[in-house]
Enzyme design. Structure first.
Site, PDB file in Angstrom:
ATOM      1  N   SER A 189      51.771   4.411  33.628  1.00 20.12           N
ATOM      2  CA  SER A 189      50.888   4.912  34.678  1.00 20.12           C
ATOM      3  C   SER A 189      49.787   3.900  34.988  1.00 20.12           C
ATOM      4  CB  SER A 189      50.286   6.247  34.248  1.00 20.12           C
ATOM      5  OG  SER A 189      49.516   6.805  35.285  1.00 20.12           O
ATOM      6  N   ARG A 236      47.100  11.075  26.118  1.00 21.40           N
ATOM      7  CA  ARG A 236      48.492  11.103  26.558  1.00 21.40           C
ATOM      8  C   ARG A 236      49.271  10.112  25.703  1.00 21.40           C
ATOM      9  NH1 ARG A 236      49.971   9.451  32.846  1.00 21.40           N
ATOM     10  NH2 ARG A 236      52.014  10.484  32.997  1.00 21.40           N
ATOM     11  N   HIS A 246      35.558   7.206  31.207  1.00 25.11           N
ATOM     12  CA  HIS A 246      36.686   6.560  30.524  1.00 25.11           C
ATOM     13  C   HIS A 246      36.188   5.753  29.324  1.00 25.11           C
ATOM     14  CE1 HIS A 246      39.448   7.686  33.608  1.00 25.11           C
ATOM     15  NE2 HIS A 246      39.140   6.761  34.493  1.00 25.11           N
ATOM     16  N   TYR A 274      47.916  15.632  27.196  1.00 25.29           N
ATOM     17  CA  TYR A 274      48.552  15.767  28.511  1.00 25.29           C
ATOM     18  C   TYR A 274      49.868  16.529  28.392  1.00 25.29           C
ATOM     19  CZ  TYR A 274      50.416  14.045  33.015  1.00 25.29           C
ATOM     20  OH  TYR A 274      50.925  13.937  34.286  1.00 25.29           O
ATOM     21  N   LYS A 315      53.278  10.185  39.663  1.00 27.70           N
ATOM     22  CA  LYS A 315      54.403  11.047  39.263  1.00 27.70           C
ATOM     23  C   LYS A 315      53.965  12.204  38.376  1.00 27.70           C
ATOM     24  CE  LYS A 315      58.626   8.238  39.381  1.00 27.70           C
ATOM     25  NZ  LYS A 315      59.736   7.718  38.543  1.00 27.70           N
ATOM     26  N   GLY A 316      53.110  11.912  37.408  1.00 26.21           N
ATOM     27  CA  GLY A 316      52.657  12.949  36.495  1.00 26.21           C
ATOM     28  C   GLY A 316      53.744  13.471  35.575  1.00 26.21           C
TER      29      GLY A 316
END
Length: 299
Positions: A145, A137, A115, A200, A257-258
């Site tokens: 998130s 994303r 990361h 994403y 959740k994605g």
């Protein structure tokens, strides 16, 4: 690598006895979780020896890293016939000096990830021209998130409120630093043939095409049947279903959740405008900003 996974699980247990104010510390100006990547880990990383054939995955937190870990493991398994399954994500900042010795003797291709900001990644990855896949994303869904992840992850401090976390994210005072700093740093590397930036949102829209491009980038040759196998087994729902075996008790924390657009359930109109202004100021006119298709996903 199983010893690394066991060590990580023990850190999660230790975290329950650590006060929130002691869970983060600052190294080279950036906040990190003390238990998972203590100072000795980050110092040891500077001497890590990369290989040209390493498979390196990079993502700012909560940009789809764990989902892409699953996709890449399946690609590697299909292409090489070697199982790439492991219980923990391959974050190099979690390894520590002893674990790095184990990693140094691991067979190729090694699957690694981080990361960390691109300027903090060990210099050998650039010197060896290691292929680096970067997933980003949209910042609104990333923030949501990250908020839920921090609320449910014992190694990170509990979030005081949605409002407080929003302010911390916007100012970069969250673990691994500023989203915008990460994005701008990768913007500078988008012409590097050894760097591939994906989003994403694009992968959610057409995962099959994403698998094709990612496999080609790393030099893995997959048949149409293999690509279909990887794609079908790599949906977010499939990953979530198997997360108990792949990530143990952290499965439901990591795979929530994605969804694309969940930010609409959290942001106030004022917060939405603030993020819009920050995105325009920091990433407006950049290639990575264009790739994120902000207007479509965030307005």
């Amino acid at each position: 690598m199983s010893n690394i996974a066991t060590n990580m699980q023990s850190k999660v247990q230790q975290a329950k006895d650590v006060k929130d104010e002691d869970k983060l510390y600052r190294f080279d100006g950036v906040l990190y979780p003390r238990l998972m990547c203590p100072e000795e880990n980050l110092k040891a990383l500077k001497d890590m020896d990369a290989r040209a054939d390493d498979v390196m995955l990079v993502a700012y937190p909560k940009c789809g890293f764990n989902w892409m870990v699953g996709v890449l493991r399946k690609i590697i398994a299909e292409a090489t016939g070697a199982s790439a399954e492991a219980r923990m994500p391959p974050l190099i900042e979690f390894f520590g000096p002893d674990a790095l010795k184990t990693v140094a003797t691991a067979p190729s291709p090694r699957f690694l990830g981080t990361h960390m900001h691109p300027d903090k990644i060990p210099a050998s990855f650039y010197a060896k021209k290691t292929k680096i896949l970067v997933i980003f994303r949209n910042p609104k869904d990333t923030l949501v998130s990250y908020y839920h992840f921090c609320n449910n992850n014992p190694v990170l401090p509990s979030v005081k409120s949605w409002e407080s976390f929003f302010n911390e994210f916007m100012s970069g005072e969250v673990p691994w630093g500023s989203y915008f700093d990460h994005a701008l740093a990768w913007e500078k590397k988008m012409d590097d043939p050894n760097v591939m930036v994906v989003t994403y949102e694009d992968l959610k829209q057409n995962l099959s095409e994403g698998v094709r491009g990612i496999s080609a980038f790393f030099g893995f040759s997959l048949s149409e049947q293999q690509r279909q196998t990887v794609t079908e087994g790599s949906s977010f729902s499939a990953m979530k279903e198997s997360s108990q075996s792949s990530h143990g008790g952290m499965g439901n924390v990591i795979f929530r959740k994605g969804e694309v657009g969940d930010w609409k359930n959290h942001f106030t109109p004022e917060q939405s405008r603030e993020m819009d202004e920050a995105f325009t100021k920091r990433l407006g006119g950049t290639r990575i900003g264009e790739k994120l298709n902000y207007q479509k996903h965030c307005q």
